[in-house]
Design a protein around this motif. Structure first.
Motif, PDB file in Angstrom:
ATOM      1  N   LEU A  10       0.798  -1.354  -0.028  1.00 41.06           N
ATOM      2  CA  LEU A  10      -0.071  -0.031   0.031  1.00 41.06           C
ATOM      3  C   LEU A  10       0.870   1.174   0.057  1.00 41.06           C
ATOM      4  O   LEU A  10       0.554   2.201  -0.670  1.00 41.06           O
ATOM      5  CB  LEU A  10      -0.958   0.152   1.214  1.00 41.06           C
ATOM      6  N   LEU A  11       1.964   1.277   0.632  1.00 38.47           N
ATOM      7  CA  LEU A  11       2.880   2.467   0.842  1.00 38.47           C
ATOM      8  C   LEU A  11       3.418   2.702  -0.651  1.00 38.47           C
ATOM      9  O   LEU A  11       3.965   3.834  -0.796  1.00 38.47           O
ATOM     10  CB  LEU A  11       3.837   2.168   2.062  1.00 38.47           C
ATOM     11  N   ALA A  12       4.105   1.397  -1.101  1.00 46.05           N
ATOM     12  CA  ALA A  12       4.588   1.629  -2.354  1.00 46.05           C
ATOM     13  C   ALA A  12       3.601   2.027  -3.476  1.00 46.05           C
ATOM     14  O   ALA A  12       4.133   2.897  -4.396  1.00 46.05           O
ATOM     15  CB  ALA A  12       5.026   0.119  -2.746  1.00 46.05           C
ATOM     16  N   ALA A  13       2.413   1.882  -3.427  1.00 45.71           N
ATOM     17  CA  ALA A  13       1.598   2.375  -4.234  1.00 45.71           C
ATOM     18  C   ALA A  13       1.288   3.990  -4.224  1.00 45.71           C
ATOM     19  O   ALA A  13       1.223   4.471  -5.329  1.00 45.71           O
ATOM     20  CB  ALA A  13       0.082   1.558  -4.214  1.00 45.71           C
ATOM     21  N   GLN A  14       1.236   4.219  -2.895  1.00 43.81           N
ATOM     22  CA  GLN A  14       1.057   5.776  -2.577  1.00 43.81           C
ATOM     23  C   GLN A  14       2.251   6.449  -3.045  1.00 43.81           C
ATOM     24  O   GLN A  14       2.361   7.467  -3.644  1.00 43.81           O
ATOM     25  CB  GLN A  14       1.089   5.862  -1.182  1.00 43.81           C
ATOM     26  N   LEU A  15       3.547   5.724  -2.760  1.00 44.79           N
ATOM     27  CA  LEU A  15       4.837   6.478  -3.378  1.00 44.79           C
ATOM     28  C   LEU A  15       4.823   6.534  -4.713  1.00 44.79           C
ATOM     29  O   LEU A  15       5.332   7.388  -5.590  1.00 44.79           O
ATOM     30  CB  LEU A  15       5.989   5.529  -2.844  1.00 44.79           C
ATOM     31  N   ALA A  16       4.296   5.357  -5.490  1.00 49.28           N
ATOM     32  CA  ALA A  16       4.302   5.511  -7.084  1.00 49.28           C
ATOM     33  C   ALA A  16       3.386   6.413  -7.514  1.00 49.28           C
ATOM     34  O   ALA A  16       3.682   7.333  -8.239  1.00 49.28           O
ATOM     35  CB  ALA A  16       3.955   4.276  -7.424  1.00 49.28           C
ATOM     36  N   GLY A  17       2.189   6.753  -6.826  1.00 50.80           N
ATOM     37  CA  GLY A  17       1.072   7.824  -7.186  1.00 50.80           C
ATOM     38  C   GLY A  17       2.123   9.011  -7.006  1.00 50.80           C
ATOM     39  O   GLY A  17       1.816  10.017  -7.779  1.00 50.80           O
ATOM     40  N   GLU A  18       2.796   9.287  -5.935  1.00 57.40           N
ATOM     41  CA  GLU A  18       3.355  10.582  -5.694  1.00 57.40           C
ATOM     42  C   GLU A  18       4.350  10.781  -6.615  1.00 57.40           C
ATOM     43  O   GLU A  18       4.392  11.996  -6.999  1.00 57.40           O
ATOM     44  CB  GLU A  18       3.886  10.559  -4.178  1.00 57.40           C
ATOM     45  N   ALA A  19       5.086   9.785  -6.927  1.00 59.85           N
ATOM     46  CA  ALA A  19       6.008  10.005  -8.095  1.00 59.85           C
ATOM     47  C   ALA A  19       5.494  10.655  -9.431  1.00 59.85           C
ATOM     48  O   ALA A  19       5.662  11.489  -9.993  1.00 59.85           O
ATOM     49  CB  ALA A  19       7.020   8.719  -8.301  1.00 59.85           C
ATOM     50  N   VAL A  20       4.379   9.874  -9.670  1.00 65.86           N
ATOM     51  CA  VAL A  20       3.770  10.266 -10.999  1.00 65.86           C
ATOM     52  C   VAL A  20       3.044  11.561 -10.787  1.00 65.86           C
ATOM     53  O   VAL A  20       3.317  12.445 -11.914  1.00 65.86           O
ATOM     54  CB  VAL A  20       2.652   9.126 -11.437  1.00 65.86           C
TER      55      VAL A  20
END
Length: 125
Positions: A10-20
């Motif tokens: 879940l945190l990795a998905a949030q991090l990927a979203g922030e990066a995008v």
């Protein structure tokens, strides 16, 4: 250990979203983009998500109400601003709500019609 792994997903998905979000300067918040990315990945896998991921997500959703406390505190802290700009805020809330309801209805109608076409095609086979 499975809960920790699920939490990291879940945190990795949030991090990927922030990066995008930061890379493309999109008007959507990073966590929303991350949730959309995670949902897309789970849909492309075409199988049920791990039970640990479901349990971890449900556990976090149980405490979702706590996330509204800072927003409520912000409203109380800015009551003077709300008093001075109540009309534009009210108009914006009413228009955005009407737009959201209309968009949801149109998407729902489209999905229902699409579902009928898919079921007719499947029945013909």
């Amino acid at each position: 250990m499975a809960t920790l792994r699920s939490f990291l997903i879940l945190l990795a998905a949030q991090l990927a979203g922030e990066a995008v979000h930061r890379a493309l300067h999109l008007p959507l918040p990073g966590p929303v983009l991350g949730m959309a990315l995670l949902a897309t990945i789970l849909l492309l896998r075409k199988r049920e998500p791990d039970t640990a991921l479901v349990q971890t997500s449900n556990g976090l959703l149980r405490w979702l109400g706590l996330l509204f406390i800072p927003a409520g505190a912000g409203v109380v802290a800015n009551l003077d601003l709300l008093r001075s700009a109540w009309l534009p805020i009210t108009v914006a809330l009413l228009l955005s709500t009407a737009f959201t309801v209309a968009a949801t209805a149109l998407v729902m109608q489209w999905l229902l019609r699409r579902g009928e076409r898919v079921s007719i095609t499947v029945e013909q086979r």
